[in-house]
Design a protein around this motif. Structure first.
Motif, short mmCIF file in Angstrom:
data_model
loop_
_atom_site.label_atom_id
_atom_site.label_comp_id
_atom_site.label_asym_id
_atom_site.label_seq_id
_atom_site.Cartn_x
_atom_site.Cartn_y
_atom_site.Cartn_z
N VAL A 1 -36.54 16.78 -28.97
CA VAL A 1 -37.02 15.80 -29.93
C VAL A 1 -37.59 14.59 -29.21
N ASP B 1 -35.17 10.95 -40.50
CA ASP B 1 -34.35 11.79 -41.38
C ASP B 1 -34.21 11.15 -42.76
N GLN C 1 -37.73 11.20 -34.53
CA GLN C 1 -37.48 11.86 -35.80
C GLN C 1 -37.09 10.86 -36.87
N TYR D 1 -41.78 16.78 -31.60
CA TYR D 1 -41.07 17.59 -30.61
C TYR D 1 -41.99 17.93 -29.44
N PHE E 1 -36.84 15.87 -43.16
CA PHE E 1 -37.11 15.08 -41.96
C PHE E 1 -38.53 15.29 -41.47
N LYS F 1 -40.27 15.31 -37.70
CA LYS F 1 -39.83 15.35 -36.30
C LYS F 1 -41.01 15.57 -35.36
#
Length: 302
Positions: free
Chosen positions: A43, A48, A46, A68, A64, A66
Motif C-alpha cells: 500500500v 477507508d 489508502q 498500491y 476504500f 487504495k
C-alpha cells in the motif's frame, strides 16, 4: 467540538466530526508513504470508509480507495476502488486503474483500456440513449487510416453501420433483416431476409445480383427457379463467358411483347427465335438455316 485521537490498532488518526480543509489555491489531501523499500502490491496510501451500524455486515471497513505498488520499488502505482454489499463484511475491489491507465471493472489486472469481467449471470455492459437516431456507440480508427463502426437505431430500427470509402449498414427493419449500401437500412437494400425466410438479393442484372466463384446448387424434390419482373418488363437467363460484353446466349421472357426469346451473339445478342406466349407461334430469324414461321400443326418456310 471535534476530537482528534490516535488509533494504535492501525496507526491512524480518528476524527469525531467531519474534517474540512480550505485553501485559496485549492485544498490538497496528501497521503505519503515513508517506506523506502516498497514491495509488489504494498500500500502506498489508502482512504477507508467505515460503518458502525448494528445490522449484519454493517460494521468496519465497507469501502476504500487504495494506491498500491504494482512492482517492487514503487515506480508503478495503480488504484483500487472497493465497495461491499450486504453479504460482505469488508470492501471488495470493484474497479482498478493500473499504471498503464487501463481500467478494469471486475478485473484486477486489466489488459485493455477498458476490461469488463462479468462472471455472474447478468448484463456486463448496458448503454442507453440514442435520441433522434444518433449513434449510441462509435468505434473509430483514426491512426494510420480512417474507418468506423457505429451502433444506432435510426428510424427506430436497430442497426450497425460500417463506414470506410463506402458505407454499409445491417440491421432489422421491422420484420426484415437487411444489408444496405447506405448509412442506414431501408435505402439501397442489397440483401434481405424476412421473418418468413424469404430472401431478396438486390443489384442490377449487369452487375450480377448473385455472384459465385463456384457452383450454385438448388436441392429439392421439385426445384424451381422463379424469375419475376415487374409488369411489361423482361426476365432473363444469360449464359456467357467471363469478360465484357454479351458472349453466349440469352433466354428472355419479354413481358411487353408477351413472348419468349432465345438470343445468341458476341458482344451484342441477336434473336435466334421467338415463341409467342398465347399461341405458341415460333418465329426463326437471322437466316441461320431458314427464316419463317412454325404454326401449330404446320411448318411454313419463306
Amino acid at each position: 467540538d471535534a476530537t482528534l485521537t490516535w488509533n494504535t490498532a492501525n496507526d491512524s488518526f480518528n476524527f469525531s466530526h467531519a474534517l474540512t480543509t480550505t485553501s485559496a489555491t485549492g485544498a490538497i489531501l496528501t497521503l505519503e508513504s515513508s517506506d523506502t523499500t516498497l514491495g509488489e502490491n504494498e500500500v502506498v496510501g489508502q482512504i477507508d470508509f467505515y460503518a458502525n451500524d448494528s445490522s449484519t455486515n454493517s460494521t468496519g471497513n465497507k469501502a476504500f480507495i487504495k494506491a498500491y505498488s504494482e512492482t517492487s520499488g514503487g515506480n508503478k502505482v495503480g488504484l483500487d476502488f472497493a465497495t461491499s454489499g450486504s453479504t460482505s463484511a469488508t470492501g471488495i475491489v470493484a474497479m482498478t486503474i493500473n499504471s498503464s491507465q487501463n481500467v478494469g471493472i471486475g478485473a484486477t489486472v486489466p489488459d485493455a483500456k477498458l476490461r469488463i469481467d462479468q462472471d455472474a449471470n447478468s448484463v456486463a455492459l448496458k448503454v442507453t440513449g440514442g435520441g433522434s437516431g444518433v449513434n449510441i456507440a462509435e468505434f473509430k480508427r483514426d491512426v494510420g487510416a480512417t474507418a468506423s463502426v457505429n451502433i444506432h437505431a435510426s428510424g427506430g430500427e436497430p442497426q450497425i453501420t460500417f463506414a470506410d470509402s463506402n458505407t454499409f449498414s445491417l440491421g432489422v427493419n421491422t420484420n426484415t433483416f437487411e444489408i444496405a449500401d447506405n448509412a442506414a437500412i431501408g435505402t439501397n437494400t442489397r440483401f434481405a431476409i424476412d421473418n418468413a425466410g424469404a430472401v431478396t438479393i438486390g443489384g442490377s442484372l449487369d452487375s450480377g445480383a448473385i455472384t459465385s466463384s463456384g457452383n450454385l446448387n438448388l436441392t429439392s424434390a421439385t426445384p424451381i427457379i422463379d424469375l419475376i419482373a415487374n409488369a411489361n418488363n423482361d426476365s432473363t437467363i444469360r449464359l456467357r463467358e467471363n469478360g465484357t460484353g454479351i458472349v453466349g446466349a440469352e433466354l428472355i421472357y419479354d413481358g411487353g411483347a408477351n413472348q419468349f426469346q432465345f438470343k445468341i451473339g458476341n458482344n451484342s445478342a441477336n434473336t435466334a427465335f421467338t415463341i409467342a406466349r398465347d399461341t405458341g407461334q415460333t418465329t426463326f430469324a437471322q437466316n441461320t438455316i431458314f427464316s419463317g414461321t412454325i404454326n401449330s400443326g404446320a411448318l411454313g418456310v419463306t
